[in-house]
Write a protein that holds these residues in place. Structure first.
Motif, PDB file in Angstrom:
ATOM      1  N   LEU A 290      31.977  -5.548  39.082  1.00 32.94           N
ATOM      2  CA  LEU A 290      31.587  -6.306  40.288  1.00 32.94           C
ATOM      3  C   LEU A 290      32.813  -6.161  41.077  1.00 32.94           C
ATOM      4  O   LEU A 290      32.853  -6.613  41.877  1.00 32.94           O
ATOM      5  CB  LEU A 290      31.460  -7.929  39.956  1.00 32.94           C
ATOM      6  N   ALA A 293      32.424  -2.971  42.543  1.00 29.45           N
ATOM      7  CA  ALA A 293      31.265  -3.055  43.909  1.00 29.45           C
ATOM      8  C   ALA A 293      32.136  -3.576  44.886  1.00 29.45           C
ATOM      9  O   ALA A 293      31.104  -2.708  46.039  1.00 29.45           O
ATOM     10  CB  ALA A 293      30.385  -4.334  43.012  1.00 29.45           C
ATOM     11  N   VAL A 294      32.546  -4.928  45.352  1.00 26.36           N
ATOM     12  CA  VAL A 294      32.630  -4.828  46.599  1.00 26.36           C
ATOM     13  C   VAL A 294      34.118  -4.623  46.924  1.00 26.36           C
ATOM     14  O   VAL A 294      34.499  -3.703  48.426  1.00 26.36           O
ATOM     15  CB  VAL A 294      33.505  -6.713  45.901  1.00 26.36           C
ATOM     16  N   GLY A 500      30.049   0.229  39.249  1.00 31.21           N
ATOM     17  CA  GLY A 500      30.581  -0.459  40.122  1.00 31.21           C
ATOM     18  C   GLY A 500      30.495   0.110  41.167  1.00 31.21           C
ATOM     19  O   GLY A 500      30.088  -0.182  42.700  1.00 31.21           O
ATOM     20  N   LEU A 503      27.022  -0.003  43.045  1.00 31.31           N
ATOM     21  CA  LEU A 503      26.769  -0.872  43.443  1.00 31.31           C
ATOM     22  C   LEU A 503      27.317  -1.116  44.734  1.00 31.31           C
ATOM     23  O   LEU A 503      26.948  -1.875  44.834  1.00 31.31           O
ATOM     24  CB  LEU A 503      27.149  -1.903  42.311  1.00 31.31           C
ATOM     25  N   SER A 504      28.017  -0.579  44.540  1.00 25.56           N
ATOM     26  CA  SER A 504      29.315  -0.566  46.043  1.00 25.56           C
ATOM     27  C   SER A 504      28.437  -0.522  47.351  1.00 25.56           C
ATOM     28  O   SER A 504      27.605  -0.537  48.525  1.00 25.56           O
ATOM     29  CB  SER A 504      30.294  -0.024  46.102  1.00 25.56           C
ATOM     30  N   ASN A 524      29.113 -10.751  48.602  1.00 25.95           N
ATOM     31  CA  ASN A 524      30.190 -10.444  48.120  1.00 25.95           C
ATOM     32  C   ASN A 524      30.961 -11.306  47.301  1.00 25.95           C
ATOM     33  O   ASN A 524      31.303 -10.794  46.406  1.00 25.95           O
ATOM     34  CB  ASN A 524      30.372  -9.289  48.934  1.00 25.95           C
ATOM     35  N   LEU A 527      29.397 -12.355  43.973  1.00 26.69           N
ATOM     36  CA  LEU A 527      29.636 -11.451  42.669  1.00 26.69           C
ATOM     37  C   LEU A 527      31.244 -12.054  42.291  1.00 26.69           C
ATOM     38  O   LEU A 527      31.090 -11.445  41.340  1.00 26.69           O
ATOM     39  CB  LEU A 527      29.190  -9.971  43.257  1.00 26.69           C
ATOM     40  N   LEU A 528      32.239 -11.695  43.025  1.00 29.42           N
ATOM     41  CA  LEU A 528      33.446 -11.832  42.744  1.00 29.42           C
ATOM     42  C   LEU A 528      33.870 -13.202  42.047  1.00 29.42           C
ATOM     43  O   LEU A 528      34.405 -13.045  40.933  1.00 29.42           O
ATOM     44  CB  LEU A 528      34.157 -11.313  43.884  1.00 29.42           C
ATOM     45  N   THR A 530      31.534 -14.586  40.378  1.00 30.89           N
ATOM     46  CA  THR A 530      30.752 -14.796  39.215  1.00 30.89           C
ATOM     47  C   THR A 530      31.644 -14.113  38.481  1.00 30.89           C
ATOM     48  O   THR A 530      31.505 -14.383  37.298  1.00 30.89           O
ATOM     49  CB  THR A 530      29.222 -13.876  39.293  1.00 30.89           C
ATOM     50  N   ALA A 531      31.879 -13.542  38.244  1.00 27.62           N
ATOM     51  CA  ALA A 531      33.244 -11.862  37.310  1.00 27.62           C
ATOM     52  C   ALA A 531      34.402 -12.785  36.901  1.00 27.62           C
ATOM     53  O   ALA A 531      34.652 -12.763  36.363  1.00 27.62           O
ATOM     54  CB  ALA A 531      33.469 -10.857  38.457  1.00 27.62           C
TER      55      ALA A 531
END
Length: 552
Positions: A290, A293-294, A500, A503-504, A524, A527-528, A530-531
């Protein structure tokens, strides 16, 4: 600084610096090149982001195989040299204006990175296995990581100037030259690698290579084809031909399934004493997906933000400097035949052909009325890809501070464990997204351009998170991996990066679907966050494993 570390470190530092010079020069202009209507391929935001995401995903997927081959057959030195040569050739071909040649060039870069990336990181870790250097491993990786970012910082200035003066092809060729310099520097340090770059060979209990091909690679290819064809191939008569946003995304996700199952099998087949360390690494791999991904939106959505939503006009002395160094372009404020974009900056096509209109250049679309120049006058705009140097610039500035901070804590016996650093890195990275949400609010959802300082602030915060996480990830893999699969587990770190990255690309391809851009950034942030919460939940367990192995 150098005399406290292995003699090979300067050579690996400079090799990686030049390799990253080439890679980030290419990445800095990649989506801009794809979207260029005149000299590129006139792709829409969704098309360019999807191809970008697939490309950088595959770039970080192949280290799985490259690490395995190095471990068993080639050794690290030969693999690194082979990978560097393939990448250099790929960069030279990338600017040839042919979609077929572009795909060939991308393939060379993808395969080359598979051989180069995991093995130079593993080779570095091998030097810190000696007792005299063990306590300096995190610091060594931070120094190595700064080398990456020196290359990433300077490359965009060369890319911008060459693209403005000579065109896209010459900028891509500069990336190839940088890669070949990296290979040459690496070869200069050969004598220092003796005893550390030997292949491990096939160990008892290892899966034979033919089984890996038969039970992992072939199934991955088959699963990829199934993913691509599952709902048919995209066409005007079948626009909804995908599950996860595009045919290429479906293919990638399906292709990853056998590889993920293979890494899971390493846990079940491991010796008893290796099970918990492998489980810890697999957990970390899952969480950092994650983050990437961002973070990897820098080459897609954030480049779009720099290009269309950021005030890039230079004036006075700044304008003279940028124009003198060929880092800025002059744009005339007058109506002409230009590409048609809607009010959300979405390129308009009809039957695959770009539509045209008579209007002012796109840059002026969201310049405040009182800031518009006089009719027929010219303004100087700094090259968009220069925004890609903000993040590595911050890394260069902040790395010594972060290293000094952790050195200070270590001297007092209070240095946090590597998993703890990663957890805080994720949390800090989440906070960076709030900066972009504020930028969208200040710019009235893109109707007015905002200062570049919003990007500088965003990159500044996420860079702190990156320095807590990325070099620590490389370090923890080398600390916890069983010796016979160290490079393979380094490939697992890059597999997580690969997923990741894809996903990005999926996130970036959704940019145009958000009328309110704050919602894009809120996704975004979620997601971060949550990670980071997941990592904090796992901390006690991860730290206990680190303690068992006698490492921090």
């Amino acid at each position: 600084m150098w005399n406290k570390h292995p003699k090979a470190l300067p050579f690996l530092f400079l090799s990686e610096m030049w390799e990253r010079f080439g890679y980030y020069l290419m990445i800095g202009i990649f989506t801009l090149y794809l979207k260029d209507v005149e000299a590129g391929f006139a792709m829409t935001e969704k098309e360019a982001s999807d191809l970008y995401g697939t490309f950088i995903a595959l770039v970080f997927l192949t280290p799985f195989l490259g690490g395995l081959i190095a471990d068993r057959y080639l050794g690290y030195r030969k693999s690194i040299v082979l990978g560097g040569i393939l990448m250099g050739l790929g960069y030279f071909l990338m600017g040839v204006h042919s979609i077929t040649v572009l795909y060939i060039a991308m393939t060379l870069v993808i395969v080359g990175n598979g051989f180069f990336k995991p093995n130079i990181s593993t080779l570095l870790g091998n030097f810190y296995s000696k007792e005299e250097y063990k306590d300096k491993k995190d610091e060594g990786y931070n120094i190595f990581y700064m080398g990456i970012n020196v290359g990433a910082f300077i490359c965009n200035f060369f890319g911008a100037a060459l693209q403005i003066l000579l065109g896209w092809h010459w900028a891509f060729m500069a990336a190839g030259v940088g890669m070949f310099i990296g290979v040459f520097v690496f070869l200069m340090g050969t004598k220092h690698y003796v005893g550390y770059d030997q292949k491990k060979g096939v160990q008892d209990g290892d899966m034979p290579f033919w089984k890996i091909v038969l039970f992992i690679l072939v199934p991955s290819a088959v699963f990829g084809v199934i993913g691509w064809l599952l709902k048919g191939v995209a066409s005007e008569s079948n626009p909804d031909s995908y599950i996860f946003g595009s045919d290429s995304t479906d293919a990638f996700i399906f292709a990853c399934i056998p590889v993920i199952l293979f890494y899971s099998s390493l846990y079940f087949k491991a010796k008893t004493e290796d099970k918990r360390p492998i489980a810890a690494l697999l957990a970390i791999f899952g969480v950092v997906i994650l983050f990437w991904a961002v973070f990897k939106l820098n080459g897609s959505a954030l480049t779009t933000w720099a290009d269309r939503y950021t005030d890039r006009q230079t004036t006075g002395v700044t304008s003279n400097v940028f124009n003198g160094l060929k880092l800025a372009k002059e744009v005339e404020f007058k109506k002409d035949s230009v590409e048609l974009y809607d009010d959300q900056f979405r390129l308009q096509k009809e039957n695959g052909v770009v539509k045209k209109e008579v209007n002012y250049p796109l840059y002026f679309r969201n310049v405040a009325q009182e800031k518009l120049p006089a009719e027929g006058s010219k303004v100087s705009l700094w090259a968009t890809n220069l925004s890609q140097s903000i993040n590595p610039g911050w890394v260069i500035i902040l790395t010594p501070l972060v290293v000094a901070f952790f050195t200070f804590l270590r001297s007092r016996g209070k240095e946090p464990s590597t998993p703890t650093k990663i957890a805080f890195g994720l949390l800090i990275s989440a906070l960076s997204v709030l900066v972009m949400i504020a930028a969208v609010k200040i710019g009235n959802n893109g109707t007015e351009k905002v200062s570049v300082w919003w990007l500088v602030a965003n990159y500044g915060v996420i860079t702190i998170g990156e320095l807590f996480l990325s070099p620590m990830g490389l370090s923890v893999v080398s600390k916890l991996s069983p010796t016979n699969i160290t490079s393979l587990m380094m490939g697992g770190w890059f597999l997580a990066t690969s997923i990741g990255n894809k996903l990005s690309g999926v996130l970036a391809s959704m940019w145009d679907t958000y009328e309110d851009k704050t919602n894009f950034f809120w996704v975004n942030f979620s997601l971060l966050l949550t990670a980071s919460l997941m990592m904090f939940v796992l901390l006690k367990w991860l730290n206990s494993i680190m303690k068992e192995k006698g490492i921090n």
